[in-house]
Structure formats: C-alpha cells, structure tokens
Design a protein around this motif. Structure first.
Motif, PDB file in Angstrom:
ATOM      1  N   SER A   1       0.788  -1.230   0.000  1.00 16.70           N
ATOM      2  CA  SER A   1       0.000   0.000   0.000  1.00 16.70           C
ATOM      3  C   SER A   1       0.823   1.286   0.000  1.00 16.70           C
ATOM      4  O   SER A   1       0.253   2.371  -0.107  1.00 16.70           O
ATOM      5  CB  SER A   1      -0.932   0.026   1.226  1.00 16.70           C
ATOM      6  OG  SER A   1      -0.162   0.015   2.422  1.00 16.70           O
ATOM      7  N   SER A   2       2.153   1.179   0.078  1.00 16.41           N
ATOM      8  CA  SER A   2       2.982   2.374   0.247  1.00 16.41           C
ATOM      9  C   SER A   2       4.032   2.508  -0.851  1.00 16.41           C
ATOM     10  O   SER A   2       4.340   1.543  -1.564  1.00 16.41           O
ATOM     11  CB  SER A   2       3.664   2.345   1.616  1.00 16.41           C
ATOM     12  OG  SER A   2       2.717   2.263   2.657  1.00 16.41           O
TER      13      SER A   2
ATOM     14  N   LYS B   1       3.197   6.448   3.127  1.00 14.94           N
ATOM     15  CA  LYS B   1       2.442   5.301   3.623  1.00 14.94           C
ATOM     16  C   LYS B   1       0.995   5.375   3.152  1.00 14.94           C
ATOM     17  O   LYS B   1       0.359   6.429   3.231  1.00 14.94           O
ATOM     18  CB  LYS B   1       2.514   5.256   5.149  1.00 14.94           C
ATOM     19  CG  LYS B   1       3.914   4.987   5.680  1.00 14.94           C
ATOM     20  CD  LYS B   1       3.936   4.891   7.193  1.00 14.94           C
ATOM     21  CE  LYS B   1       5.339   4.599   7.694  1.00 14.94           C
ATOM     22  NZ  LYS B   1       5.401   4.516   9.184  1.00 14.94           N
TER      23      LYS B   1
ATOM     24  N   SER C   1      -6.521   7.088  -0.782  1.00  9.28           N
ATOM     25  CA  SER C   1      -5.433   7.956  -0.339  1.00  9.28           C
ATOM     26  C   SER C   1      -5.491   9.323  -1.026  1.00  9.28           C
ATOM     27  O   SER C   1      -5.694   9.423  -2.242  1.00  9.28           O
ATOM     28  CB  SER C   1      -4.080   7.314  -0.633  1.00  9.28           C
ATOM     29  OG  SER C   1      -3.030   8.224  -0.351  1.00  9.28           O
TER      30      SER C   1
END
Length: 262
Positions: free
Chosen positions: A22-23, A41, A48
């Motif tokens: 996810s980062s 992150k 996001s």
C-alpha cells in the motif's frame, strides 16, 4: 524527543517505487534540501489523498518528518499538495522531463542543496508543460534541454571552463574548432571527433553561463545558434553526461532510441 518536521517545502517527484502493498518510496527534488527520499504510507490505496498528487513533473508542497539521524535517511511524508501553475507535460515533452529526472537521480547526492538548479528545473518543467499541450514552444524543446544539461553539469562541478583549453588553459581562438570530451575536457578538435564547436561558440556559451540570469542567457544563446551547432552541442553533452552517469545507458535515452526505430 519529537521528530524534526519540514513543512511546506517546494518539491518535485523524480521517481517512485513500491515499498509495500500500500505504500511508496519517493525520490524527490526539494528546493532547500536537495534530493530527498520519502516514504508515502498508504499512497497506493484507492482512498489515499496522495494518489492524484504524487506525480512526476508537478510542482508540489510537501511536509515530512525526519527519520533516524535526519541525514541520508528515508523520511516520512506527512502531507503533499499540488502547488498549481501548469498541467502534466505530454508526448515528447513528457519523455524529455523524465530524462531530466533520471539525470538528477543519477548525478545528485542525497540531501545536497542545489536551490539555483531547483529553480532552473522548475522553469524548464513549466516550458515542457506548454509543449504539445497548447501547440506552443515546440521549437524551444531542444534548447531548453541543452541549457539544463549545461547548468546541471556546471552546478555539480562537472563542466570545465568553456573559455580555455582544459589541460593547458590556453585561450580559445574564435575560428578554431574545439571538442568537449569526458576524459580531457575542452581541447582542439581531432579529425575523429564526432562533433565540435568553434572557439567563438564556446566563448558565447561561457559568457551566457556567467550572466546573473544564467538559464535565460544560456537558453537564448543556444536558441539563436544555427541548427548544426545545436546538434553538435547535443552530441558532446550527451557523451559527457553518460560518462559521469556510468553504466548502464540512461533508460530514457534507450527508450528514445527505441521509439525512433519504430
């Protein structure tokens, strides 16, 4: 002890790569701190706020906290906002911008400040954003790239003086031909040299680099030169840059050559 926080820092994303599911790890070019590595992150999550912002060739304002000892580390990105001003370059201009990003990644040490170079880069990106998008400044693409290459090499101490022979410091003769080569700097041209410029042309470039508005002066000097001059300058600068970047061949240059073969 609270982590030191850098807030509202002008920055561009040079490159990003996966850090986890996810980062992302971002290689950024900041005005006051040079090339900085940041971990974003959760940036790959659909929800996001980073997803539409962390794009190359876009002016940003970033906030991050310093990790570890604070130097040469990967720091934690806390916020990023688009600073506005222009849209993403497209077509050849996009590829040219990615080429500039690769040069900065290869040649700049982390957290080594180069504020004048940052300002030049920002100006170049603004020009690239107008190419192909509005149908303007197409003729400026090559002079813009050559100007940036010269200023980058000069900023990091890899460009010899262009007003004298490098090995002997002898003055250039305006009508004589000289070649800029990685191993010897500026020297009299040989019959085997692929490209060379006259002493007068090198002196004009040195004069432009010495002006207070170096980017504008250098761009003007290259833009007003004849096409063969610009082509010969390109050949010499590309060889010098590749020499200092080392192997392998720059990925963007390889892509350009592959596209030309299609």
């Amino acid at each position: 002890m609270a982590a030191r926080r850098i807030a509202d820092e002008p920055a561009y994303v040079l490159h990003s790569y996966d850090w986890s599911e996810s980062s992302l790890i971002l290689e950024t070019f900041t005005r006051h701190y040079g090339r900085v590595a940041l971990v974003a992150k959760g940036a790959k999550k659909p929800t996001s706020n980073f997803r539409p912002v962390l794009l190359p060739l876009q002016p940003l304002r970033v906030t991050y906290t310093l990790g570890g000892e604070g130097h040469g580390e990967i720091h934690a990105l806390k916020g990023a906002e688009w600073a506005g001003g222009h849209v993403m370059p497209t077509g050849d201009a996009l590829l040219s911008g990615l080429y500039l990003n690769e040069l900065l990644l290869r040649l700049l040490a982390r957290e080594d400040t180069h504020a004048p170079l940052f300002d030049t880069y920002a100006g170049v990106v603004r020009v690239l954003a107008t190419v192909d998008h509005e149908g303007e400044h197409g003729d400026a693409l090559e002079p813009v790239l050559r100007s940036f290459e010269l200023l980058l090499l000069r900023e990091i101490g890899l460009l010899p003086g262009l007003d004298a022979e490098t090995s002997t410091l002898a003055s250039l003769h305006a009508a004589a031909r000289y070649a800029l080569v990685p191993e010897a700097g500026l020297r009299p041209a040989l019959p085997t040299d692929r490209a060379a410029l006259s002493g007068g042309q090198w002196l004009a470039l040195q004069g432009a680099l010495d002006e207070p508005a170096r980017y504008t002066a250098t761009l003007r000097a290259i833009a007003t030169a004849e096409a063969p001059v610009a082509a010969d300058l390109k050949t010499q600068l590309r060889a010098l840059l590749q020499y200092h970047c080392g192997s392998p061949l720059l990925r963007t240059r390889q892509l350009m050559m592959d596209l030309q073969k299609l």
